[in-house]
Write an enzyme that holds these catalytic residues in place. Structure first.
Site, mmCIF file in Angstrom:
data_model
loop_
_atom_site.group_PDB
_atom_site.id
_atom_site.type_symbol
_atom_site.label_atom_id
_atom_site.label_comp_id
_atom_site.label_asym_id
_atom_site.label_seq_id
_atom_site.Cartn_x
_atom_site.Cartn_y
_atom_site.Cartn_z
ATOM 1 N N HIS A 47 0.851 -0.889 -0.135
ATOM 2 C CA HIS A 47 0.080 0.264 -0.065
ATOM 3 C C HIS A 47 0.951 1.626 -0.028
ATOM 4 C CE1 HIS A 47 -3.769 -1.353 1.885
ATOM 5 N NE2 HIS A 47 -3.231 -2.304 0.966
ATOM 6 N N GLU A 73 0.998 4.019 1.453
ATOM 7 C CA GLU A 73 1.162 4.644 3.368
ATOM 8 C C GLU A 73 2.231 3.595 3.554
ATOM 9 O OE1 GLU A 73 -3.105 5.031 2.882
ATOM 10 O OE2 GLU A 73 -2.048 3.599 2.312
ATOM 11 N N CYS A 86 -6.580 2.263 4.984
ATOM 12 C CA CYS A 86 -7.223 1.258 5.066
ATOM 13 C C CYS A 86 -7.259 0.835 6.866
ATOM 14 C CB CYS A 86 -6.981 0.571 4.565
ATOM 15 S SG CYS A 86 -5.357 -0.094 5.023
#
Length: 157
Positions: A53, A55, A83
């Site tokens: 991801h 992040e 998420c």
């Protein structure tokens, strides 16, 4: 120019890199003292890795740059609401502030489904700002999924 807008534009540049790879266009930058120390964009399909991801990739780079797992005085700018996994990583890395472009009603854990970033039950909370360049971030996501549906439809024909 407002710093939140400036750095969200940098996160959008990262999201466009994901888009070019036919990945869900999510981009992220992390700043320290108003300088970018980590960048990332979604690479789950490319890397065949559910952990790739935007992040998490940005956190890894920022931690390496800071030579510390604690990112206590850092701000994260991300085009889509994090998420549960990324929200957990934000808390674990002690990021001070998170700035979000558009919300994610299906999987967001910074206010949509729940807000892990500001839960008093955890040992750390992150300040949260939402809606920075929201329309631009949202349009990019909608366009990506529209194109994806069209490609899938053509494959079936």
């Amino acid at each position: 120019m407002d710093l939140d807008i400036k750095f969200m534009k940098e996160a959008i540049k990262q999201a466009k890199k994901a888009y070019a790879l036919e990945e869900v266009p999510i981009g992220c930058v992390i700043t320290y003292q108003n300088k970018i120390i980590g960048r990332g964009y979604n690479r789950r399909t490319t890397d065949r890795n559910p952990l790739a991801h935007a992040e998490l990739l940005a956190i890894r780079k920022a931690s390496k740059k800071m030579n510390d797992w604690r990112l206590e005085d850092c701000t994260m700018y991300v085009t889509l609401e994090p998420c549960q996994m990324c929200s957990g990583a934000i808390i674990q890395s002690r990021i001070k502030r998170v700035v979000v472009g558009c919300m994610n009603p299906k999987a967001g854990c910074a206010g949509s489904i729940l807000n892990m970033l500001e839960m008093k039950e955890f040992n750390h909370q992150a300040e949260l700002t939402t809606g920075i360049l929201e329309e631009e971030c949202s349009i990019m996501m909608k366009q990506f999924f529209k194109e994806l549906r069209e490609k899938q439809k053509k494959k079936k024909e």
